[in-house]
Every structure is written in C-alpha cells, then in structure tokens.
Design an enzyme around this catalytic site. Structure first.
Site, PDB file in Angstrom:
ATOM      1  N   LEU A  36       0.839  -1.203   0.000  1.00  0.00           N
ATOM      2  CA  LEU A  36       0.000   0.000   0.000  1.00  0.00           C
ATOM      3  C   LEU A  36       0.877   1.258   0.000  1.00  0.00           C
ATOM      4  CD1 LEU A  36      -3.002  -0.955   2.354  1.00  0.00           C
ATOM      5  CD2 LEU A  36      -2.829  -1.134  -0.138  1.00  0.00           C
ATOM      6  N   THR A 127       7.440  -5.077 -18.771  1.00  0.00           N
ATOM      7  CA  THR A 127       7.061  -3.949 -19.622  1.00  0.00           C
ATOM      8  C   THR A 127       7.803  -3.963 -20.948  1.00  0.00           C
ATOM      9  OG1 THR A 127       7.198  -1.537 -19.771  1.00  0.00           O
ATOM     10  CG2 THR A 127       8.811  -2.595 -18.361  1.00  0.00           C
ATOM     11  N   ASP A 128       7.211  -3.320 -21.950  1.00  0.00           N
ATOM     12  CA  ASP A 128       7.910  -3.173 -23.238  1.00  0.00           C
ATOM     13  C   ASP A 128       9.073  -2.192 -23.139  1.00  0.00           C
ATOM     14  OD1 ASP A 128       6.456  -0.791 -23.013  1.00  0.00           O
ATOM     15  OD2 ASP A 128       5.403  -1.001 -24.933  1.00  0.00           O
ATOM     16  N   GLU A 129       9.115  -1.398 -22.063  1.00  0.00           N
ATOM     17  CA  GLU A 129      10.173  -0.375 -21.961  1.00  0.00           C
ATOM     18  C   GLU A 129      11.566  -0.990 -21.850  1.00  0.00           C
ATOM     19  OE1 GLU A 129       9.564   3.004 -19.531  1.00  0.00           O
ATOM     20  OE2 GLU A 129       7.421   3.072 -19.923  1.00  0.00           O
ATOM     21  N   TYR A 153      13.603   3.314 -14.234  1.00  0.00           N
ATOM     22  CA  TYR A 153      12.474   2.376 -14.122  1.00  0.00           C
ATOM     23  C   TYR A 153      12.680   1.178 -15.035  1.00  0.00           C
ATOM     24  CZ  TYR A 153       7.998   0.286 -15.400  1.00  0.00           C
ATOM     25  OH  TYR A 153       7.004  -0.618 -15.692  1.00  0.00           O
ATOM     26  N   LYS A 157      13.287  -2.847 -14.222  1.00  0.00           N
ATOM     27  CA  LYS A 157      12.429  -3.931 -14.707  1.00  0.00           C
ATOM     28  C   LYS A 157      13.244  -4.933 -15.529  1.00  0.00           C
ATOM     29  CE  LYS A 157       8.520  -4.338 -14.336  1.00  0.00           C
ATOM     30  NZ  LYS A 157       7.675  -4.976 -13.277  1.00  0.00           N
TER      31      LYS A 157
HETATM   32  P1  NAD Z   1       0.894   0.611  -9.753  1.00  0.00           P
HETATM   33  O1  NAD Z   1       1.967   1.580  -9.448  1.00  0.00           O
HETATM   34  O2  NAD Z   1      -0.490   1.084 -10.017  1.00  0.00           O
HETATM   35  O3  NAD Z   1       0.782  -0.472  -8.584  1.00  0.00           O
HETATM   36  C1  NAD Z   1       1.905  -1.052  -7.984  1.00  0.00           C
HETATM   37  C2  NAD Z   1       1.437  -1.756  -6.730  1.00  0.00           C
HETATM   38  O4  NAD Z   1       2.582  -2.383  -6.118  1.00  0.00           O
HETATM   39  C3  NAD Z   1       0.827  -0.832  -5.686  1.00  0.00           C
HETATM   40  O5  NAD Z   1      -0.364  -1.376  -5.185  1.00  0.00           O
HETATM   41  C4  NAD Z   1       1.902  -0.754  -4.601  1.00  0.00           C
HETATM   42  O6  NAD Z   1       1.377  -0.519  -3.311  1.00  0.00           O
HETATM   43  C5  NAD Z   1       2.551  -2.114  -4.728  1.00  0.00           C
HETATM   44  N1  NAD Z   1       3.919  -2.150  -4.208  1.00  0.00           N
HETATM   45  C6  NAD Z   1       4.925  -1.273  -4.477  1.00  0.00           C
HETATM   46  N2  NAD Z   1       6.040  -1.619  -3.806  1.00  0.00           N
HETATM   47  C7  NAD Z   1       5.731  -2.749  -3.126  1.00  0.00           C
HETATM   48  C8  NAD Z   1       6.482  -3.595  -2.264  1.00  0.00           C
HETATM   49  N3  NAD Z   1       7.779  -3.346  -1.971  1.00  0.00           N
HETATM   50  N4  NAD Z   1       5.871  -4.669  -1.739  1.00  0.00           N
HETATM   51  C9  NAD Z   1       4.575  -4.936  -2.015  1.00  0.00           C
HETATM   52  N5  NAD Z   1       3.820  -4.161  -2.812  1.00  0.00           N
HETATM   53  C10 NAD Z   1       4.391  -3.085  -3.361  1.00  0.00           C
HETATM   54  O7  NAD Z   1       1.454  -0.239 -10.986  1.00  0.00           O
HETATM   55  P2  NAD Z   1       0.675  -0.839 -12.235  1.00  0.00           P
HETATM   56  O8  NAD Z   1       0.551   0.209 -13.262  1.00  0.00           O
HETATM   57  O9  NAD Z   1      -0.514  -1.570 -11.759  1.00  0.00           O
HETATM   58  O10 NAD Z   1       1.781  -1.876 -12.749  1.00  0.00           O
HETATM   59  C11 NAD Z   1       1.804  -3.221 -12.262  1.00  0.00           C
HETATM   60  C12 NAD Z   1       2.966  -3.951 -12.911  1.00  0.00           C
HETATM   61  O11 NAD Z   1       2.823  -3.923 -14.327  1.00  0.00           O
HETATM   62  C13 NAD Z   1       4.332  -3.337 -12.605  1.00  0.00           C
HETATM   63  O12 NAD Z   1       5.243  -4.384 -12.437  1.00  0.00           O
HETATM   64  C14 NAD Z   1       4.658  -2.544 -13.868  1.00  0.00           C
HETATM   65  O13 NAD Z   1       6.061  -2.464 -14.061  1.00  0.00           O
HETATM   66  C15 NAD Z   1       4.005  -3.397 -14.925  1.00  0.00           C
HETATM   67  N6  NAD Z   1       3.589  -2.666 -16.128  1.00  0.00           N
HETATM   68  C16 NAD Z   1       2.730  -1.596 -16.023  1.00  0.00           C
HETATM   69  C17 NAD Z   1       2.290  -0.956 -17.195  1.00  0.00           C
HETATM   70  C18 NAD Z   1       1.341   0.227 -17.150  1.00  0.00           C
HETATM   71  O14 NAD Z   1       1.052   0.793 -18.197  1.00  0.00           O
HETATM   72  N7  NAD Z   1       0.809   0.620 -16.000  1.00  0.00           N
HETATM   73  C19 NAD Z   1       2.749  -1.399 -18.439  1.00  0.00           C
HETATM   74  C20 NAD Z   1       3.666  -2.456 -18.488  1.00  0.00           C
HETATM   75  C21 NAD Z   1       4.045  -3.113 -17.330  1.00  0.00           C
HETATM   76  O1  DAU Z   2       5.184   1.081 -21.847  1.00  0.00           O
HETATM   77  C1  DAU Z   2       4.775   0.535 -20.620  1.00  0.00           C
HETATM   78  C2  DAU Z   2       4.959   1.550 -19.522  1.00  0.00           C
HETATM   79  O2  DAU Z   2       3.925   2.510 -19.675  1.00  0.00           O
HETATM   80  C3  DAU Z   2       4.908   0.935 -18.126  1.00  0.00           C
HETATM   81  O3  DAU Z   2       5.973   0.036 -17.976  1.00  0.00           O
HETATM   82  C4  DAU Z   2       4.963   2.014 -17.054  1.00  0.00           C
HETATM   83  O4  DAU Z   2       4.777   1.421 -15.778  1.00  0.00           O
HETATM   84  C5  DAU Z   2       3.847   3.017 -17.304  1.00  0.00           C
HETATM   85  O5  DAU Z   2       3.959   4.085 -16.381  1.00  0.00           O
HETATM   86  C6  DAU Z   2       3.918   3.550 -18.736  1.00  0.00           C
HETATM   87  O6  DAU Z   2       5.100   4.377 -18.912  1.00  0.00           O
HETATM   88  P1  DAU Z   2       5.039   5.751 -19.707  1.00  0.00           P
HETATM   89  O7  DAU Z   2       6.165   6.608 -19.289  1.00  0.00           O
HETATM   90  O8  DAU Z   2       4.881   5.492 -21.179  1.00  0.00           O
HETATM   91  O9  DAU Z   2       3.618   6.300 -19.168  1.00  0.00           O
HETATM   92  P2  DAU Z   2       3.101   7.744 -18.772  1.00  0.00           P
HETATM   93  O10 DAU Z   2       1.614   7.661 -18.613  1.00  0.00           O
HETATM   94  O11 DAU Z   2       3.897   8.350 -17.666  1.00  0.00           O
HETATM   95  O12 DAU Z   2       3.401   8.600 -20.081  1.00  0.00           O
HETATM   96  C7  DAU Z   2       2.834   8.256 -21.344  1.00  0.00           C
HETATM   97  C8  DAU Z   2       3.375   9.247 -22.363  1.00  0.00           C
HETATM   98  O13 DAU Z   2       2.828  10.541 -22.064  1.00  0.00           O
HETATM   99  C9  DAU Z   2       4.868   9.395 -22.320  1.00  0.00           C
HETATM  100  O14 DAU Z   2       5.366   9.624 -23.633  1.00  0.00           O
HETATM  101  C10 DAU Z   2       5.085  10.653 -21.470  1.00  0.00           C
HETATM  102  C11 DAU Z   2       3.858  11.485 -21.800  1.00  0.00           C
HETATM  103  N1  DAU Z   2       3.391  12.373 -20.701  1.00  0.00           N
HETATM  104  C12 DAU Z   2       3.123  11.794 -19.496  1.00  0.00           C
HETATM  105  C13 DAU Z   2       2.708  12.569 -18.425  1.00  0.00           C
HETATM  106  C14 DAU Z   2       2.439  11.945 -17.086  1.00  0.00           C
HETATM  107  C15 DAU Z   2       3.221  13.725 -20.914  1.00  0.00           C
HETATM  108  O15 DAU Z   2       3.433  14.234 -22.028  1.00  0.00           O
HETATM  109  N2  DAU Z   2       2.805  14.493 -19.856  1.00  0.00           N
HETATM  110  C16 DAU Z   2       2.560  13.982 -18.614  1.00  0.00           C
HETATM  111  O16 DAU Z   2       2.192  14.741 -17.688  1.00  0.00           O
END
Ligand code: NAD
Ligand code: DAU
Length: 365
Positions: A36, A127-129, A153, A157
């Site tokens: 959390l 992630t694709d990153e 980040y 990963k």
């Molecule tokens: P999020 O930030 O919304 O949620 C992360 C969760 O992990 C939170 O509930 C947080 O409390 C928990 N957490 C953080 N540190 C912790 C710890 N030390 N122990 C236990 N719990 C912990 O993230 P999300 O967007 O739901 O992403 C989930 C997974 O998917 C991540 O591994 C992220 O790298 C991956 N991912 C996300 C995206 C995206 O677009 N959001 C895309 C590709 C991959």
């Molecule tokens: O590609 C997968 C990834 O996508 C995940 O692994 C990450 O956890 C997730 O956060 C996301 O990463 P991005 O950096 O792509 O997501 P974000 O929503 O932060 O940004 C999306 C795009 O928008 C990126 O090119 C940055 C831009 N952006 C983002 C924010 C927050 C802006 O231009 N302004 C902003 O304020």
C-alpha cells in the site's frame, strides 16, 4: 482449485487482474501481498473475495510464511514502482522494490517450491520499456529484441526480468514472463497520462505535454492485459516470454485530442456534468483542448514503443478486444462514475498526489 499470491494486487493492473481472475475462476483462492504505497489502495479490492496482506515483497520471511500457510501454487508478480517520472527523480525505490523485491520473491519461491518438490508457477509482469526506444520505421518489439532500457524504471524492470530468467535456467523455477505496453482503464492512479489529463481537464488545469507530444505508445486496455496474463498462465510454455500489446499505436497528441473530444462530447450531451465540474472548459462552452500546454521534456524520453504480439496470438490465441476509442470512452465513463475514488476515498489518492507536487512542470516559453 489453485491458490494464487498476487503481489501488487491493490494497484492498478493487479486489482483489475484479481477481479478478472476471480470472475473466471470463482473457486480459486487469491491472496494479495501489497505494501500500500502511494499507488496502492485497499478500496481497489472492495467487493472482491481476496485476502489482502499488507506487507513488503522484500520481506522474504513473510513471503515464505504466505507460501506455506496459504498453500500458494501460483505467484503473479505485479508489485513494483511503476512511474518513469518518479524513477528519474528518485531511482533508489525502484532498485529496492523492482530488483531486490523481485529477487526476494524468487528466493522464497525457489526454496519453498523447487527445494520442496512442489508444483508451481511464477509469472512475472514486465514492460515493453525494457527493449528501449524505436525510430518511426523500426519493426515493433519482439520477444527476441535485445534489451536496451533507458530510464531507471525500465533498467530496474530489465534487471528483474533477467533474474526471473536466471532462476528458471539455473534452478528450474517454473517461470513465465509477459512484457506489455501502456495500460489504461479503471483504477489507474492519476499520475499516468490518461487519468492525469482527464482529471486536469475536469478541473480546468493545464495539460502538461512533454516536448513536442509526438512520442508514440501502444495503448492496451487493462482488461485485454488481464486476458493476456490469464492466457499465459493457462497456456503459456514454461520459461517463455510473451509480449502483450493493444494494437493501438498512437502519438501522445492524438491520444490527448481524442480524450479532449470525448470530454467535450459528454459535456454537450449531459448538462449535469457542467454543474459537477464548473471549472472544466467544456462547462463554459470552450474546448477542453484549450488546456494543452507544452512543457519541458522528460529527460531521456523514449520516442516510440510498439509491440509485436504475434507469438501470444499464435500460441495462446491472445487477441485484444478493445479498440482505443471504445476503451478510452469506457475509461472516461468509469472516472466520471467513480468521483469519490479519485477525489480521495479512503486513501486520498488524487488529493495526495496533487499535494505531493513532485514534478515542476514549467511551460515552454
Ligand atoms: P501501480 O503503481 O499502479 O501499482 C503497484 C502496486 O505495487 C501498488 O499497489 C503498490 O502498493 C505495490 N507495491 C509497491 N512496492 C511494493 C512492495 N515493496 N511490496 C509490495 N507491494 C508493493 O502499478 P501498475 O501500473 O498496476 O503496474 C503493475 C505492474 O505492471 C508493474 O510491475 C509494472 O512495471 C508493470 N507494467 C505496467 C504498465 C502500465 O502501463 N501501468 C505497463 C507495463 C508493465
Ligand atoms: O510502456 C509501458 C509503460 O507505460 C509501463 O511500464 C509504465 O509502468 C507506465 O507508467 C507507462 O510508462 P510511460 O512513461 O509510457 O507512461 P506515462 O503515462 O507516464 O506517459 C505516457 C506518455 O505521455 C509518455 O510519452 C510521457 C507522456 N506524458 C506523461 C505525463 C504523465 C506527458 O506528455 N505528460 C505527462 O504529464
């Protein structure tokens, strides 16, 4: 009946996955391990028959105790620090959770499952990153694209992906990994592009577009991602990696314009929205796009991500079901219908985020 440990299950994708899994596997037992952090919210698990254990994935003793006492046979590992901007400002937490936390989980899983001779699965969500950045004409990322992470980040990963691979190769841990593109949908913490820009639009705040706004992402509705993970768990081959994408490559400006147009359409169709959100430009007859503001770029900003998910389609019958337009419209509807969730709810998520004011977004002169 399976017994799942879902790490990070109180976060955005994890909570959606718990809901998806329990709706399709109602007899399974789901235990969520979540620290959390600012991104986790216990309200995300309301109405779900999952047990929430508040704790840290780095706590190997706690993980081992959960594996034993809940007879866990499947770990689905979401827990991470997930926001690129935060990793640029403070990388340490990313190394701690994403690298050391994943390693603690792997150690506990190996000892309990491999050494104990128990059937198991460890699924790692990545992630694709990790593949780096693409030029406009490069082919999309495949599972064999070399790793080239560019942010703290994505580097953290990538390190976790390598650890998962090594635990399979060296110790025989039964692993799978999925690398997916940008998710959007319900319960996403409003620091990420789509929910941040939507809530800023409703509040009449500027929409801070990094650089020229021409960065490209492949947008994946979180429900499609959950289907993809379930397909890997059910039909994926042990030791394999699967890319999961949404088939919706778009430049940020196109995403933002689509979002603004949908907000304008809803305000025109539903007069009550003007009363609920009087500071929104759409409440005053102005276009939401008038809030667009170009700001200094994110350091090291990746230009383009694109996912080739042919392997998951061929081997797992994976297909994204949401178009970006319908998925975005449904997401906007969800945020409009869940104002108490993002205004604060029990964990004060959006308010706390806005108060944290962690990034100085200066308009470009
Ligand atoms: P999020 O930030 O919304 O949620 C992360 C969760 O992990 C939170 O509930 C947080 O409390 C928990 N957490 C953080 N540190 C912790 C710890 N030390 N122990 C236990 N719990 C912990 O993230 P999300 O967007 O739901 O992403 C989930 C997974 O998917 C991540 O591994 C992220 O790298 C991956 N991912 C996300 C995206 C995206 O677009 N959001 C895309 C590709 C991959
Ligand atoms: O590609 C997968 C990834 O996508 C995940 O692994 C990450 O956890 C997730 O956060 C996301 O990463 P991005 O950096 O792509 O997501 P974000 O929503 O932060 O940004 C999306 C795009 O928008 C990126 O090119 C940055 C831009 N952006 C983002 C924010 C927050 C802006 O231009 N302004 C902003 O304020």
């Amino acid at each position: 009946m399976a017994s799942l440990l879902v790490t990070g299950g109180a976060g955005f994708i994890g909570a959606n996955f718990v809901g998806h899994w329990l709706s399709t596997h109602p007899d399974d037992r789901v235990t969520v391990l979540d620290l959390l952090t600012y991104a986790g919210n216990r309200a995300n698990l309301d109405h779900l028959a999952a047990e929430l254990v508040v704790g840290d994935i780095r706590d190997e003793r706690l993980v081992t105790e959960l594996l034993q006492t809940r007879a866990i046979d499947t770990i689905v590992h979401f827990a991470a620090e997930s926001h690129v901007d935060r990793s640029i400002l403070g990388p340490d937490a990313f190394i701690e959770t994403n690298v050391l936390g994943t390693h603690a989980l792997l150690k506990a899983a190996r000892q309990h499952w491999v050494d104990g001779g128990r059937p198991h699965r460890f699924h790692h969500v990545s992630t694709d990153e990790v593949y780096g950045t693409l030029s406009p004409t490069d082919p999309a990322f495949r599972e064999d694209t070399p790793y080239a992470p560019n942010s703290p980040y994505s580097a953290s990963k990538a390190a976790s992906d390598h650890l998962v691979r090594a635990y399979h190769h060296t110790y025989g841990l039964q692993t799978t990994t999925s690398n997916c593109s940008n998710n959007y949908g319900p319960y996403q913490f409003p620091e990420k592009l789509i929910p941040l820009f939507l809530l800023n639009t409703l509040a009449g705040r500027p929409l801070p577009i990094y650089g020229d706004g021409q960065q490209v992402r492949d947008w994946l509705h979180v429900e499609d991602h959950c289907h993809g993970i379930a397909a890997v768990l059910e039909r994926g081959r042990i030791g394999e990696v699967y890319n999961i994408g949404g088939g919706a490559e778009m430049a940020n400006l196109a995403v933002i314009d689509t979002l603004c147009a949908e907000v304008d359409r809803l305000f025109a169709a539903e007069p009550a929205l003007k009363e609920r959100f009087p500071d929104a430009p759409a409440a005053k007859g102005l276009p939401s796009a008038s809030l667009k503001s170009f700001v200094t770029d994110r350091p090291g900003h990746d230009r383009r991500y694109a996912i080739d998910c042919e392997k998951a389609m061929r081997e797992l019958d994976y297909r994204p079901r949401h178009s970006f337009e319908s998925g975005l419209a449904a997401t906007i509807r969800w945020y409009l219908d869940h104002e108490s969730w993002w205004r604060g709810g029990q964990d004060g998520s959006y308010r706390a985020f806005m108060q944290a004011n962690y990034r100085d977004r200066q308009p470009v002169a």
